[in-house]
Design an enzyme around this catalytic site. Structure first.
Site, PDB file in Angstrom:
ATOM      1  CG  ASP A 183      -2.230   0.824   0.879  1.00 53.21           C
ATOM      2  OD1 ASP A 183      -2.172   1.671  -0.031  1.00 53.21           O
ATOM      3  OD2 ASP A 183      -3.263   0.640   1.553  1.00 53.21           O
TER       4      ASP A 183
HETATM    5  C1  NOJ Z   1      -4.142   3.811   0.012  1.00 53.08           C
HETATM    6  C2  NOJ Z   1      -5.305   2.889   0.124  1.00 53.08           C
HETATM    7  O1  NOJ Z   1      -5.290   2.221   1.360  1.00 53.08           O
HETATM    8  C3  NOJ Z   1      -5.380   1.842  -0.980  1.00 53.08           C
HETATM    9  O2  NOJ Z   1      -6.588   1.172  -0.889  1.00 53.08           O
HETATM   10  C4  NOJ Z   1      -5.204   2.493  -2.314  1.00 53.08           C
HETATM   11  O3  NOJ Z   1      -5.308   1.519  -3.324  1.00 53.08           O
HETATM   12  C5  NOJ Z   1      -3.877   3.217  -2.362  1.00 53.08           C
HETATM   13  N1  NOJ Z   1      -3.869   4.235  -1.335  1.00 53.08           N
HETATM   14  C6  NOJ Z   1      -3.598   3.841  -3.721  1.00 53.08           C
HETATM   15  O4  NOJ Z   1      -4.406   4.912  -3.939  1.00 53.08           O
END
Ligand code: NOJ
Length: 725
Positions: A257
């Site tokens: 993430d």
């Molecule tokens: C953080 C989020 O937790 C995740 O779900 C997302 O795909 C990423 N950012 C990218 O935007």
């Protein structure tokens, strides 16, 4: 020699780490489409993957730089959060779950994939497969709610929908199952907080949707930001390398993430970027999203002997393999070259409207307040979400523009041209100023009925949107009470349309309004979809995929709780209950009214005694006793009254939908293979134990509304089944 072997042989360490790096770009929508030095870095081969880049032109240009101007010409993997649509938004995932229709779940993903791939996107960070039982946690909006069995069905549908049958097709997206695992169990519902669940809860509740996604062939998995019992998921070798790869056989890409590898330092398990990078790589994370820990930390980790070159190659191989499967080497521009036809786009909007209408859950409809009577002449549409097109998008909106969405006011005006429709704001969503209530009341006096549009702002759910209160923000209650008091005094119906990314604890609203529609966030066609239900063009058929609490103190709240040794008993102080509120939810999982009226009868279950290889056939008759055609959803639950471990009071095992005209009846049949009756025994190994199984069938998870039969499983300790391979 294969293409990948040849590339690996030719790549420098910098180029290899580039393939393990994903960086954010801007977009045609948000401004300069590439941040900082990224263009040069792509040329140098030190950035191999991008996120947050939107628009066919910028995508094509950056792909061109990678393919034509970098030494090895390896195409970029371009990814985005395409959560419930790209330009045309469908209802938010929690809302579309309310349809309980896997074909629709698949098709919304397919449509989103078509739209996003037409602009060059090749990967979506979806579906979110986190079980959400605590509505304080705002991310529940992005998932399927409280039940892992529903999560498994949704996972399969979404993977099929995004990826299609051939990942190299020009309209296929690589799906990312996120956020592995147990992210929904953050402490006190607070975003990014620590997670500590039992091994059993993990295996029975949180992991099954991910297992379903892996079985369905999902190309990628994203670990959660959070830790699990002390080990951050981004560094969790046991759950990534051993369970996901080793046990489940997942051979796709694990993408971190956003900055999660860097955050291993804040978690307190790594002292610097090199160590953080080493922990993640050793755990099995292939792509570093946004931390630049692999790019800048792994060379040092290599020198310090924290990782081996072979481990780096292994990750690079997986990324290249995914690019190959996506067809990017053969034709890096296959996505993004053919713009969609206007017919396809118009058809997609029609579909969004139909799905939107079906996602609405009618929580209450006293005195048949809905659909609105034809005799009404003047309607007041009031509240902070009445004329709020942009809010209809929900917290994730990819490339969808605010003015591409239909507000409730616009939807009702289009649907009811003969009616005089007035509008008033009343109050803002979360400010204390009540001065506009007077105008709202004046207009209310001049109207025959009121549509009261209340709720949360779209950014009050989603990422980083935990709330400690589950009530309506601001002074919306004051507005509601003033309107309802007046309306009651002269018999005007008040229809509340409630927008939220979570179930709200608003018993006062449910009591005061004549009808309440949970409208979540319905996307592009929200206003039309809501108007379709309010006018009766569509009978509501959504069923809530989450239990609606009476009070925030009841959370976490879900139907699959285990029995207590002292079940709630109002006559016994020493029983499992609250002193100040009932145990049960205000609306059970599965609740949702329609314009029909259904009666279920004659539950039949055969055979009465079941062997390990057999399947139960479960039948129930459904009659529409109402005056309008409508759709009913039938849920199948089981319960094991006696087992070697305590079993949840209800376990969902199936659902079916049926559309019936007034007076019409039909039989619904559901199948339940004995393998579905397995559970984890005391040693956490799957077993099918002999004994009684209650089969419960009905409209929702309220036991009082379920028909019940008991069957016997004819198995014994000898029938212990091997763990899933
Ligand atoms: C953080 C989020 O937790 C995740 O779900 C997302 O795909 C990423 N950012 C990218 O935007």
């Amino acid at each position: 020699m294969s293409r990948i072997d040849a590339l690996l042989g030719a790549m420098t360490l910098t180029e290899k780490l580039g393939q393990l790096t994903m960086t954010a770009a801007g977009s045609a929508v948000t401004g300069p489409f590439i941040a900082g030095d990224s263009t040069d870095a792509i040329r140098a081969g030190s950035i191999g993957n991008l996120l947050n880049l939107m628009g066919a032109e910028p995508v094509r240009e950056l792909q061109r730089i990678a393919v034509e101007e970098s030494r090895l010409g390896i195409p970029l993997l371009i990814a985005l959060d395409v959560i419930h649509g790209y330009r045309t938004l469908f209802p938010v995932p929690l809302a579309e779950t309310a349809l309980f229709d896997p074909e629709v779940w698949e098709r919304t993903a397919r449509e989103a994939a078509r739209e996003a791939s037409a602009e060059g996107i090749a990967m979506t960070f979806a579906p979110m497969l986190d079980v959400a039982r605590d509505p304080r946690w705002g991310r529940g909006v992005e998932g399927f709610g409280e039940d892992p069995w529903v999560g498994g069905c949704l996972a399969r549908a979404k993977v099929r929908g995004y990826q299609g049958s051939d990942l190299s097709a020009a309209d296929a997206l690589a799906a990312v199952a996120k956020h592995y695992g147990a992210y929904g169990a953050v402490t006190a519902g607070r975003e990014y907080a620590a997670v500590d669940v039992s091994e059993r809860a993990l295996r029975e509740v949180h992991l099954p949707p991910f297992e379903a996604a892996v079985t369905a062939g999902v190309s990628s998995v994203m670990p959660a930001f959070t830790d699990l019992a002390g080990i951050p998921m981004t560094a969790h070798a046991g759950l990534l390398r051993e369970w996901l790869r080793g046990r489940l056989g997942f051979d796709g890409v694990i993408v971190s993430d956003y900055n999660a590898i860097g955050e291993l330092i804040a978690h307190g398990v790594a002292s610097d970027r090199a160590q953080a990078a080493a922990l993640a790589l050793r755990a099995g994370v292939d792509i570093d999203m946004m931390a630049d820990a692999y790019r800048y930390g792994l060379p040092e980790a290599l020198q310090r002997g924290l990782v081996s070159a072979a481990l780096i190659d292994e990750a690079v191989r997986r990324v290249l393999r995914l690019k190959e499967r996506l067809g990017l080497f053969e034709d890096p521009y296959r996505r993004g070259t053919s713009p969609e036809s206007s017919t396809a786009m118009a058809e997609r909007r029609r579909f969004a409207r139909a799905v939107g209408a079906r996602a609405i859950v009618m929580l209450k409809n006293a005195g048949d307040a809905l659909p609105l009577a034809d005799s009404l002449r003047r309607l007041l549409v009031v509240g902070p979400l009445a004329d709020a097109a942009a809010e209809m998008r929900g917290p994730w909106h990819a490339a969808a523009s605010a003015d591409g969405c239909v507000s409730v006011l616009a939807g009702l005006r289009a649907a009811l041209p003969q009616m005089r429709i007035e509008h008033a704001l009343g109050v803002d969503i979360d400010v204390e100023d009540t001065s506009a209530i007077a105008t709202a009341l004046r207009r209310c006096r001049q109207s025959d009925a009121v549509v009261l549009c209340l709720g949360e702002a779209s950014l009050m759910s989603g990422e980083a949107a935990s709330r400690a209160s589950l009530d309506l923000p601001g002074r919306q209650r004051t507005l509601t009470e003033s309107i309802c008091k007046h309306a009651r005094s002269c018999g005007k119906p008040v229809i509340a349309v409630l927008f939220s990314g979570r179930p709200l604890a608003v018993p006062w609203l449910i009591e005061q309004a004549d009808a309440v529609l949970a409208a979540w966030f319905l996307g592009a066609e929200a206003g039309h979809a809501i108007a379709d239900v309010i006018t009766g063009k569509v009978s509501p058929s959504g069923r809530t995929p989450v239990s609606w609490p009476r009070a925030v103190g009841q959370v976490p709240i879900f139907f699959g709780q285990r029995p207590s040794g002292r079940p709630a008993d109002p006559a016994n102080r020493y029983s499992s209950r609250y002193l100040d509120v009932a145990n049960d939810p205000l609306f059970a999982f599965g609740h949702g009214l329609s314009y029909g009226r259904f009666k279920l009868s004659s539950l039949r279950v055969t055979p009465e005694s079941l062997g390990a290889d057999e399947t139960l056939a479960i039948q129930v008759d459904v009659l529409n006793e109402g005056r309008r055609a409508a759709q009913e959803t039938v849920f199948l639950f089981t319960h094991r009254p006696l087992a070697s471990v305590t079993r949840p009071l209800l376990e969902l095992k199936g659902f079916a939908k049926i559309e019936l005209r007034p007076g019409e009846s039909a039989t619904v049949t559901l199948q339940l293979p004995a393998t579905e009756l397995r559970y984890l025994g005391p040693d956490l190994q799957p077993v099918l134990e002999a004994g009684a199984v209650e089969i419960l069938v009905g409209p929702c998870a309220d036991r009082a509304q379920l028909l019940q039969k008991t069957v016997q499983v004819r198995a014994s300790g000898a029938s212990r089944l091997p763990p899933p391979s």
